[in-house]
Design a protein around this motif. Structure first.
Motif, PDB file in Angstrom:
ATOM      1  N   ARG A 179      50.774 -19.545  18.576  1.00 19.40           N
ATOM      2  CA  ARG A 179      51.724 -18.439  18.607  1.00 19.40           C
ATOM      3  C   ARG A 179      51.833 -17.836  17.221  1.00 19.40           C
ATOM      4  O   ARG A 179      51.890 -18.540  16.221  1.00 19.40           O
ATOM      5  CB  ARG A 179      53.100 -18.933  19.011  1.00 19.40           C
ATOM      6  CG  ARG A 179      53.386 -18.880  20.434  1.00 19.40           C
ATOM      7  CD  ARG A 179      54.841 -19.163  20.637  1.00 19.40           C
ATOM      8  NE  ARG A 179      55.244 -18.657  21.920  1.00 19.40           N
ATOM      9  CZ  ARG A 179      56.431 -18.810  22.433  1.00 19.40           C
ATOM     10  NH1 ARG A 179      57.336 -19.477  21.757  1.00 19.40           N
ATOM     11  NH2 ARG A 179      56.710 -18.340  23.597  1.00 19.40           N
ATOM     12  N   ASP A 222      54.633 -12.258  17.640  1.00 20.58           N
ATOM     13  CA  ASP A 222      54.764 -12.307  19.097  1.00 20.58           C
ATOM     14  C   ASP A 222      56.130 -12.801  19.531  1.00 20.58           C
ATOM     15  O   ASP A 222      56.581 -12.496  20.634  1.00 20.58           O
ATOM     16  CB  ASP A 222      53.692 -13.197  19.698  1.00 20.58           C
ATOM     17  CG  ASP A 222      52.300 -12.621  19.527  1.00 20.58           C
ATOM     18  OD1 ASP A 222      52.209 -11.393  19.281  1.00 20.58           O
ATOM     19  OD2 ASP A 222      51.319 -13.372  19.640  1.00 20.58           O
ATOM     20  N   ILE A 223      56.806 -13.566  18.701  1.00 20.43           N
ATOM     21  CA  ILE A 223      58.093 -14.155  19.081  1.00 20.43           C
ATOM     22  C   ILE A 223      59.200 -13.100  19.095  1.00 20.43           C
ATOM     23  O   ILE A 223      60.076 -13.126  19.925  1.00 20.43           O
ATOM     24  CB  ILE A 223      58.452 -15.323  18.127  1.00 20.43           C
ATOM     25  CG1 ILE A 223      57.419 -16.428  18.300  1.00 20.43           C
ATOM     26  CG2 ILE A 223      59.832 -15.856  18.425  1.00 20.43           C
ATOM     27  CD1 ILE A 223      57.555 -17.552  17.296  1.00 20.43           C
TER      28      ILE A 223
END
Length: 57
Positions: free
Chosen positions: A51, A55-56
């Protein structure tokens, strides 16, 4: 290589389950099968990207 690793992991799972179904399972065969399963899972999961912080959000 990925297809070979998947086949190898599935084969090791089958050997591990078969060995545990015996009245007196061989510990060395079971440990070897678990090592192959863990190594194969490690190799297969290395291809999955991690990740990213962008993207978070």
């Amino acid at each position: 290589m990925k297809k070979l690793m998947v086949v190898l992991v599935i084969l090791a799972i089958g050997v591990a389950f078969y060995e545990q179904s015996k009245p007196h399972p061989n510990v060395y065969i079971t440990v070897a099968a678990v090592v192959v399963i863990m190594y194969g899972a490690m190799r297969l999961s290395a291809k999955i990207p991690g990740r990213k912080d962008d993207d978070i959000q």
